[in-house]
Design a protein around this motif. Structure first.
Motif, mmCIF file in Angstrom:
data_model
loop_
_atom_site.group_PDB
_atom_site.id
_atom_site.type_symbol
_atom_site.label_atom_id
_atom_site.label_comp_id
_atom_site.label_asym_id
_atom_site.label_seq_id
_atom_site.Cartn_x
_atom_site.Cartn_y
_atom_site.Cartn_z
ATOM 1 N N GLY A 155 -1.089 -45.945 24.011
ATOM 2 C CA GLY A 155 -2.510 -46.631 23.821
ATOM 3 C C GLY A 155 -3.079 -45.788 22.831
ATOM 4 N N GLN A 156 -2.711 -44.815 22.073
ATOM 5 C CA GLN A 156 -3.526 -43.937 21.248
ATOM 6 C C GLN A 156 -2.986 -43.819 19.552
ATOM 7 O OE1 GLN A 156 -3.369 -39.832 23.166
ATOM 8 N NE2 GLN A 156 -3.843 -40.654 25.174
ATOM 9 N N PHE A 157 -2.172 -44.823 19.432
ATOM 10 C CA PHE A 157 -1.573 -44.795 18.224
ATOM 11 C C PHE A 157 -2.693 -44.955 17.013
ATOM 12 C CE2 PHE A 157 2.835 -44.009 17.587
ATOM 13 C CZ PHE A 157 3.490 -44.017 18.603
ATOM 14 N N SER A 158 -3.628 -45.898 17.217
ATOM 15 C CA SER A 158 -4.573 -46.185 15.941
ATOM 16 C C SER A 158 -5.375 -44.817 15.910
ATOM 17 C CB SER A 158 -5.598 -47.011 16.579
ATOM 18 O OG SER A 158 -6.091 -46.879 17.635
ATOM 19 N N GLN A 159 -5.705 -44.302 16.896
ATOM 20 C CA GLN A 159 -6.375 -42.702 16.904
ATOM 21 C C GLN A 159 -5.606 -41.673 16.331
ATOM 22 O OE1 GLN A 159 -7.218 -42.003 20.970
ATOM 23 N NE2 GLN A 159 -9.073 -43.529 20.991
ATOM 24 N N ARG A 160 -4.321 -41.697 16.431
ATOM 25 C CA ARG A 160 -3.333 -40.759 15.827
ATOM 26 C C ARG A 160 -3.159 -41.080 14.338
ATOM 27 N NH1 ARG A 160 -0.219 -37.722 19.249
ATOM 28 N NH2 ARG A 160 1.481 -37.920 17.861
ATOM 29 N N VAL A 161 -3.167 -42.412 13.948
ATOM 30 C CA VAL A 161 -3.117 -42.821 12.386
ATOM 31 C C VAL A 161 -4.331 -42.206 11.599
ATOM 32 C CG1 VAL A 161 -2.706 -44.523 10.785
ATOM 33 C CG2 VAL A 161 -1.087 -44.261 12.890
ATOM 34 N N GLN A 162 -5.473 -42.876 12.232
ATOM 35 C CA GLN A 162 -6.647 -42.603 11.612
ATOM 36 C C GLN A 162 -7.371 -41.207 11.970
ATOM 37 O OE1 GLN A 162 -9.514 -45.916 11.864
ATOM 38 N NE2 GLN A 162 -7.672 -46.968 12.606
ATOM 39 N N ARG A 163 -7.154 -40.120 10.839
ATOM 40 C CA ARG A 163 -7.816 -39.093 11.254
ATOM 41 C C ARG A 163 -9.212 -39.245 10.627
ATOM 42 N NH1 ARG A 163 -7.405 -36.167 14.344
ATOM 43 N NH2 ARG A 163 -7.907 -34.297 13.127
ATOM 44 N N LEU A 164 -10.026 -38.920 11.611
ATOM 45 C CA LEU A 164 -11.558 -38.688 11.074
ATOM 46 C C LEU A 164 -12.468 -37.750 11.585
ATOM 47 C CD1 LEU A 164 -12.643 -42.608 12.435
ATOM 48 C CD2 LEU A 164 -11.795 -42.046 10.375
ATOM 49 N N GLY A 165 -11.655 -36.765 11.910
ATOM 50 C CA GLY A 165 -12.224 -35.521 12.229
ATOM 51 C C GLY A 165 -11.867 -34.459 11.084
ATOM 52 N N ARG A 166 -12.546 -33.300 11.701
ATOM 53 C CA ARG A 166 -12.324 -32.245 10.564
ATOM 54 C C ARG A 166 -11.618 -31.022 10.828
ATOM 55 N NH1 ARG A 166 -18.265 -29.733 11.096
ATOM 56 N NH2 ARG A 166 -17.491 -30.078 13.224
ATOM 57 N N ILE A 167 -10.357 -31.585 11.586
ATOM 58 C CA ILE A 167 -9.372 -30.464 12.150
ATOM 59 C C ILE A 167 -8.139 -30.725 11.392
ATOM 60 C CG2 ILE A 167 -8.198 -29.785 14.087
ATOM 61 C CD1 ILE A 167 -10.995 -29.878 14.560
ATOM 62 N N TYR A 168 -7.768 -29.611 10.923
ATOM 63 C CA TYR A 168 -6.547 -29.243 10.069
ATOM 64 C C TYR A 168 -5.197 -28.853 10.837
ATOM 65 C CZ TYR A 168 -3.245 -27.258 6.988
ATOM 66 O OH TYR A 168 -2.010 -26.807 6.328
ATOM 67 N N TYR A 169 -4.153 -29.637 10.924
ATOM 68 C CA TYR A 169 -3.115 -29.427 11.516
ATOM 69 C C TYR A 169 -1.974 -28.630 10.663
ATOM 70 C CZ TYR A 169 -4.588 -32.945 14.850
ATOM 71 O OH TYR A 169 -5.295 -33.738 15.627
ATOM 72 N N PRO A 170 -1.683 -27.405 10.989
ATOM 73 C CA PRO A 170 -0.407 -26.781 10.452
ATOM 74 C C PRO A 170 0.872 -27.525 10.447
ATOM 75 C CG PRO A 170 -0.961 -25.789 12.548
ATOM 76 C CD PRO A 170 -1.908 -26.607 12.333
ATOM 77 N N TRP A 171 1.731 -27.162 9.468
ATOM 78 C CA TRP A 171 2.834 -27.804 9.497
ATOM 79 C C TRP A 171 3.798 -28.181 10.630
ATOM 80 C CZ3 TRP A 171 7.569 -25.633 10.718
ATOM 81 C CH2 TRP A 171 7.886 -24.307 10.744
ATOM 82 N N TRP A 172 3.792 -27.157 11.547
ATOM 83 C CA TRP A 172 4.403 -27.142 12.712
ATOM 84 C C TRP A 172 3.838 -28.085 13.889
ATOM 85 C CZ3 TRP A 172 2.342 -22.551 11.138
ATOM 86 C CH2 TRP A 172 1.206 -22.065 11.742
ATOM 87 N N GLU A 173 2.628 -28.233 13.867
ATOM 88 C CA GLU A 173 1.949 -29.348 14.686
ATOM 89 C C GLU A 173 2.184 -30.760 14.132
ATOM 90 O OE1 GLU A 173 -0.327 -31.193 17.474
ATOM 91 O OE2 GLU A 173 0.852 -29.467 17.428
ATOM 92 N N ASN A 174 2.338 -30.990 12.697
ATOM 93 C CA ASN A 174 2.350 -32.174 12.253
ATOM 94 C C ASN A 174 4.057 -32.822 12.573
ATOM 95 O OD1 ASN A 174 0.036 -33.024 10.908
ATOM 96 N ND2 ASN A 174 0.600 -31.468 9.213
ATOM 97 N N ALA A 175 4.940 -31.571 12.492
ATOM 98 C CA ALA A 175 6.347 -31.785 13.141
ATOM 99 C C ALA A 175 6.346 -32.419 14.507
ATOM 100 C CB ALA A 175 7.093 -30.716 12.786
ATOM 101 N N ALA A 176 5.518 -31.547 15.516
ATOM 102 C CA ALA A 176 5.489 -32.064 16.904
ATOM 103 C C ALA A 176 4.846 -33.308 17.057
ATOM 104 C CB ALA A 176 4.640 -30.851 17.639
ATOM 105 N N ARG A 177 3.743 -33.589 16.197
ATOM 106 C CA ARG A 177 3.112 -35.022 16.547
ATOM 107 C C ARG A 177 4.230 -36.039 15.968
ATOM 108 N NH1 ARG A 177 -2.257 -35.466 16.753
ATOM 109 N NH2 ARG A 177 -2.466 -37.289 15.183
ATOM 110 N N ALA A 178 5.287 -35.906 15.123
ATOM 111 C CA ALA A 178 6.066 -36.950 14.540
ATOM 112 C C ALA A 178 6.951 -37.149 15.628
ATOM 113 C CB ALA A 178 6.574 -36.426 13.427
ATOM 114 N N ALA A 179 7.340 -35.990 16.518
ATOM 115 C CA ALA A 179 8.317 -35.978 17.529
ATOM 116 C C ALA A 179 7.520 -36.725 18.535
ATOM 117 C CB ALA A 179 8.557 -34.392 18.117
ATOM 118 N N GLU A 180 6.522 -36.508 18.927
ATOM 119 C CA GLU A 180 5.391 -37.152 20.077
ATOM 120 C C GLU A 180 5.813 -38.690 19.572
ATOM 121 O OE1 GLU A 180 2.019 -34.874 21.972
ATOM 122 O OE2 GLU A 180 1.756 -35.364 19.731
ATOM 123 N N ASN A 181 5.604 -39.202 18.580
ATOM 124 C CA ASN A 181 5.759 -40.524 18.128
ATOM 125 C C ASN A 181 7.029 -41.166 18.505
ATOM 126 O OD1 ASN A 181 2.993 -40.424 17.177
ATOM 127 N ND2 ASN A 181 3.485 -40.306 15.107
#
Length: 329
Positions: free
Chosen positions: A267-293
């Protein structure tokens, strides 16, 4: 044999096939994040019966967290744990550990070459949380007698030296000569490699950049600490950082790929695709988010496959009850 596969038994075979496919899907779900060592620091650190959790705070540059702030955070966490009677046994023992990092772009050079690089400034036990395989040498630690040591990745090692057997050689960064402690291999996991990209990367002690006069905002703080009750580790880090809500995002890494969390992500996919905040994710977190998807997709697929067998069991049970009632009547 024909009787086994006759029309009468098709629903049973269909239910059995769905059960098998559901089990395979759940197995794939379980193994999706198996190679992401950056998510397993608490598991590797834990010893004994005391449960641990890994928590990460991603901080905006506006949060302006410094190494001095990290020292205050550590003191606050020590006090919180001590208030519960949790203390390390022995002078050199540690009850918990942490790491912090930030990124900037700089130029690094040798006598014959110069390259623009992605610099990852590290502090604490960074390489415990993110342990790379090494092509040569080893990575540095905060306990080293000098902070003028760096780790190159394979891309940068080849660009500067034409090889990876370069431990002990020197590079110049911001006017300072730094010794190469080792060369880190590229990530083996496909999602990590994709998120890592092809940038030349240099790992540098945060204290060195601070000493050279660079202002490096800390954008990632991680800790592996006791989980006294569910959510206690996250609450402890959140209270210790004491940042405004717009300046950080928290993650509980331990258990984040469980089936319940995966279903919650649907139920959170739209929020995960649209990055509206000021938070930067390092590469290892982007990889973890891909695994979460991927885990969310597999969890949804497993639930879909489980529907038919459950309906089959319910319908079969109702029919059996009806037959028993008929015979009794």
């Amino acid at each position: 044999m024909k009787r086994i596969f006759c029309k009468k038994y098709r629903s049973r075979w269909a239910a059995a096939l769905c059960v098998i496919l559901c089990a395979v899907t759940l197995l794939l779900h379980k193994n999706t994040a198996a190679g992401l060592e950056s998510q397993r620091a608490a598991e590797r650190w834990q010893a004994g019966e005391l449960p641990y959790t890994q928590v990460t705070a991603f901080i905006s540059e506006d949060g302006a967290v410094t190494a001095e702030d990290i020292m205050s955070v550590r003191e606050s966490i020590d006090n919180i744990l001590a208030s519960l009677g949790l203390e390390a046994e022995g002078e050199s023992a540690r009850l918990w550990l942490d790491a912090y990092s930030g990124e900037l772009s700089l130029a690094v050079s040798t006598d014959y070459n110069q390259q623009a690089v992605r610099v990852i400034a590290t502090g604490g036990d960074f390489f415990f949380f993110h342990p790379p395989d090494m092509e040569s040498g080893w990575y540095y630690s905060d306990s080293d007698t000098t902070d003028a040591t760096v780790v190159l990745d394979v891309y940068l090692a080849w660009a500067l030296f034409g090889g990876t057997d370069i431990a002990g050689k020197t590079v110049e960064l911001g006017g300072a000569l730094c010794t190469v402690a080792g060369v880190a291999s590229l990530p083996e996991d496909e999602r990590e490699l994709s998120a890592y990209g092809s940038e030349y990367t240099l790992y540098v002690p945060y204290s060195l950049l601070e000493r050279l006069g660079y202002d490096v905002p800390i954008t990632c703080y991680e800790a592996a600490l006791p989980e006294v009750t569910s959510g206690y580790g996250l609450d402890t880090i959140e209270a210790a950082l004491s940042l405004s809500d717009d300046d950080y995002e928290m993650r509980t890494n331990t258990g984040r790929f469980g089936i319940i969390n995966s279903l919650a992500l649907l139920g959170q996919f739209s929020q995960r695709v649209q990055r509206l905040g000021r938070i930067y994710y390092p590469w290892w977190e982007n990889a973890a988010r891909a695994a979460e998807n991927r885990c969310a997709f597999l969890a949804a697929l497993a639930c879909g496959l489980a529907v038919y067998p459950l309906l089959f069991i319910v319908v079969t049970g109702v029919r059996a009850a009806a037959r028993r009632k008929h015979f009794k009547g």
